[in-house]
Design a protein around this motif. Structure first.
Motif, PDB file in Angstrom:
ATOM      1  N   MET A  37       0.816  -1.198   0.000  1.00 38.97           N
ATOM      2  CA  MET A  37       0.000   0.000   0.000  1.00 38.97           C
ATOM      3  C   MET A  37       0.864   1.269   0.000  1.00 38.97           C
ATOM      4  N   ALA A  38       1.995   1.222   0.723  1.00 38.61           N
ATOM      5  CA  ALA A  38       2.861   2.398   0.825  1.00 38.61           C
ATOM      6  C   ALA A  38       4.242   1.946   1.280  1.00 38.61           C
ATOM      7  N   VAL A  39       5.231   2.824   1.075  1.00 39.33           N
ATOM      8  CA  VAL A  39       6.593   2.522   1.517  1.00 39.33           C
ATOM      9  C   VAL A  39       7.273   3.820   1.927  1.00 39.33           C
ATOM     10  N   ALA A  40       8.160   3.720   2.925  1.00 34.47           N
ATOM     11  CA  ALA A  40       8.980   4.856   3.358  1.00 34.47           C
ATOM     12  C   ALA A  40      10.407   4.371   3.485  1.00 34.47           C
ATOM     13  N   ILE A  41      11.345   5.212   3.085  1.00 34.19           N
ATOM     14  CA  ILE A  41      12.771   4.875   3.168  1.00 34.19           C
ATOM     15  C   ILE A  41      13.385   5.660   4.312  1.00 34.19           C
ATOM     16  N   ALA A  42      14.191   4.970   5.126  1.00 35.19           N
ATOM     17  CA  ALA A  42      14.852   5.611   6.260  1.00 35.19           C
ATOM     18  C   ALA A  42      15.796   6.703   5.750  1.00 35.19           C
ATOM     19  N   PRO A  43      16.012   7.741   6.547  1.00 35.00           N
ATOM     20  CA  PRO A  43      16.882   8.844   6.124  1.00 35.00           C
ATOM     21  C   PRO A  43      18.296   8.416   5.724  1.00 35.00           C
ATOM     22  N   ASP A  44      18.816   7.354   6.326  1.00 34.51           N
ATOM     23  CA  ASP A  44      20.164   6.894   5.976  1.00 34.51           C
ATOM     24  C   ASP A  44      20.182   6.038   4.710  1.00 34.51           C
ATOM     25  N   GLY A  45      19.009   5.721   4.167  1.00 36.55           N
ATOM     26  CA  GLY A  45      18.916   4.956   2.929  1.00 36.55           C
ATOM     27  C   GLY A  45      19.208   3.471   3.075  1.00 36.55           C
ATOM     28  N   LYS A  46      19.344   2.989   4.299  1.00 38.00           N
ATOM     29  CA  LYS A  46      19.697   1.582   4.508  1.00 38.00           C
ATOM     30  C   LYS A  46      18.501   0.664   4.697  1.00 38.00           C
ATOM     31  N   GLN A  47      17.376   1.215   5.143  1.00 40.58           N
ATOM     32  CA  GLN A  47      16.192   0.401   5.402  1.00 40.58           C
ATOM     33  C   GLN A  47      14.952   1.074   4.827  1.00 40.58           C
ATOM     34  N   ALA A  48      13.929   0.259   4.648  1.00 40.19           N
ATOM     35  CA  ALA A  48      12.618   0.765   4.228  1.00 40.19           C
ATOM     36  C   ALA A  48      11.559   0.053   5.046  1.00 40.19           C
ATOM     37  N   VAL A  49      10.410   0.697   5.171  1.00 41.72           N
ATOM     38  CA  VAL A  49       9.254   0.095   5.825  1.00 41.72           C
ATOM     39  C   VAL A  49       8.112   0.117   4.816  1.00 41.72           C
ATOM     40  N   SER A  50       7.487  -1.041   4.615  1.00 40.22           N
ATOM     41  CA  SER A  50       6.343  -1.117   3.709  1.00 40.22           C
ATOM     42  C   SER A  50       5.074  -1.360   4.508  1.00 40.22           C
ATOM     43  N   LEU A  62       3.237  -4.192   8.760  1.00 42.86           N
ATOM     44  CA  LEU A  62       4.321  -3.444   8.154  1.00 42.86           C
ATOM     45  C   LEU A  62       5.504  -4.395   8.086  1.00 42.86           C
ATOM     46  N   LYS A  63       6.368  -4.175   7.122  1.00 43.45           N
ATOM     47  CA  LYS A  63       7.577  -4.984   7.022  1.00 43.45           C
ATOM     48  C   LYS A  63       8.771  -4.052   6.954  1.00 43.45           C
ATOM     49  N   LEU A  64       9.828  -4.429   7.677  1.00 45.12           N
ATOM     50  CA  LEU A  64      11.083  -3.692   7.678  1.00 45.12           C
ATOM     51  C   LEU A  64      12.043  -4.419   6.751  1.00 45.12           C
ATOM     52  N   TRP A  65      12.651  -3.670   5.813  1.00 45.35           N
ATOM     53  CA  TRP A  65      13.504  -4.255   4.772  1.00 45.35           C
ATOM     54  C   TRP A  65      14.915  -3.696   4.835  1.00 45.35           C
ATOM     55  N   SER A  76       3.359  -6.423  13.542  1.00 47.17           N
ATOM     56  CA  SER A  76       1.931  -6.736  13.621  1.00 47.17           C
ATOM     57  C   SER A  76       1.304  -5.978  14.775  1.00 47.17           C
ATOM     58  N   GLY A  77       0.091  -5.489  14.552  1.00 45.33           N
ATOM     59  CA  GLY A  77      -0.617  -4.780  15.604  1.00 45.33           C
ATOM     60  C   GLY A  77      -1.876  -4.103  15.101  1.00 45.33           C
ATOM     61  N   HIS A  78      -1.955  -3.867  13.806  1.00 45.01           N
ATOM     62  CA  HIS A  78      -3.170  -3.280  13.237  1.00 45.01           C
ATOM     63  C   HIS A  78      -4.195  -4.378  12.977  1.00 45.01           C
ATOM     64  N   SER A  79      -5.469  -4.005  12.999  1.00 47.32           N
ATOM     65  CA  SER A  79      -6.533  -4.963  12.693  1.00 47.32           C
ATOM     66  C   SER A  79      -7.183  -4.662  11.345  1.00 47.32           C
ATOM     67  N   GLY A  80      -6.578  -3.769  10.581  1.00 47.20           N
ATOM     68  CA  GLY A  80      -7.058  -3.440   9.250  1.00 47.20           C
ATOM     69  C   GLY A  80      -5.882  -3.110   8.353  1.00 47.20           C
ATOM     70  N   SER A  81      -6.159  -2.931   7.092  1.00 46.66           N
ATOM     71  CA  SER A  81      -5.139  -2.618   6.105  1.00 46.66           C
ATOM     72  C   SER A  81      -4.335  -1.388   6.522  1.00 46.66           C
ATOM     73  N   VAL A  82      -3.013  -1.460   6.366  1.00 49.17           N
ATOM     74  CA  VAL A  82      -2.154  -0.320   6.670  1.00 49.17           C
ATOM     75  C   VAL A  82      -2.009   0.486   5.387  1.00 49.17           C
ATOM     76  N   GLU A  83      -2.509   1.716   5.427  1.00 51.67           N
ATOM     77  CA  GLU A  83      -2.617   2.545   4.230  1.00 51.67           C
ATOM     78  C   GLU A  83      -1.406   3.428   3.981  1.00 51.67           C
ATOM     79  N   ALA A  84      -0.678   3.801   5.037  1.00 49.20           N
ATOM     80  CA  ALA A  84       0.434   4.735   4.893  1.00 49.20           C
ATOM     81  C   ALA A  84       1.453   4.503   5.998  1.00 49.20           C
ATOM     82  N   VAL A  85       2.698   4.911   5.726  1.00 54.25           N
ATOM     83  CA  VAL A  85       3.759   4.803   6.721  1.00 54.25           C
ATOM     84  C   VAL A  85       4.737   5.952   6.513  1.00 54.25           C
TER      85      VAL A  85
END
Length: 114
Positions: free
Chosen positions: A1-14, A21-24, A36-45
């Motif tokens: 649904m969405a992705v954010a990249i850490a400021p250092d460019g080493k990790q991302a969260v989807s 959410l997944k940490l990459w 895990s912790g939401h009970s519905g679709s995660v729309e943004a991060v």
């Protein structure tokens, strides 16, 4: 649904429709953790400027603040409608979020930063 990249460019969260959410690791492409912790679709991060926390917006009507080192929820904000967007300001403590009704929320993370 969405992705954010850490400021250092080493990790991302989807953000995903499977309520997680997944940490990459961007160097290897490997999944580091599932949050895990939401009970519905995660729309943004969004990731805080220091790269230590993430904020997620879900259609379960919540925003959650996550500690990326531990994968634990540090705080939960409950709204009245599904949350569809979120951003963290450069100050690292101001969060702006929007819900499905068109409301915009301004929240402060002071005292919540794990």
């Amino acid at each position: 649904m969405a992705v954010a990249i850490a400021p250092d460019g080493k990790q991302a969260v989807s953000a995903s429709s499977d309520n997680t959410l997944k940490l990459w690791d961007l160097a290897t492409g490997s999944e580091l953790a599932t949050l895990s912790g939401h009970s519905g679709s995660v729309e943004a991060v969004a990731i805080t400027p220091d790269g230590k926390q993430a904020v997620s917006a879900s259609n379960d009507e919540t925003l959650k603040l996550w500690d990326l080192a531990t994968g634990k929820v540090l705080a939960t904000f409950i709204g009245e409608y599904g949350m569809i967007s979120c951003a963290v300001a450069p100050d690292g403590v101001t969060v702006v979020a929007g819900d499905g009704s068109g409301r915009v929320y301004l929240l402060r993370l002071e005292g919540l930063m794990g």
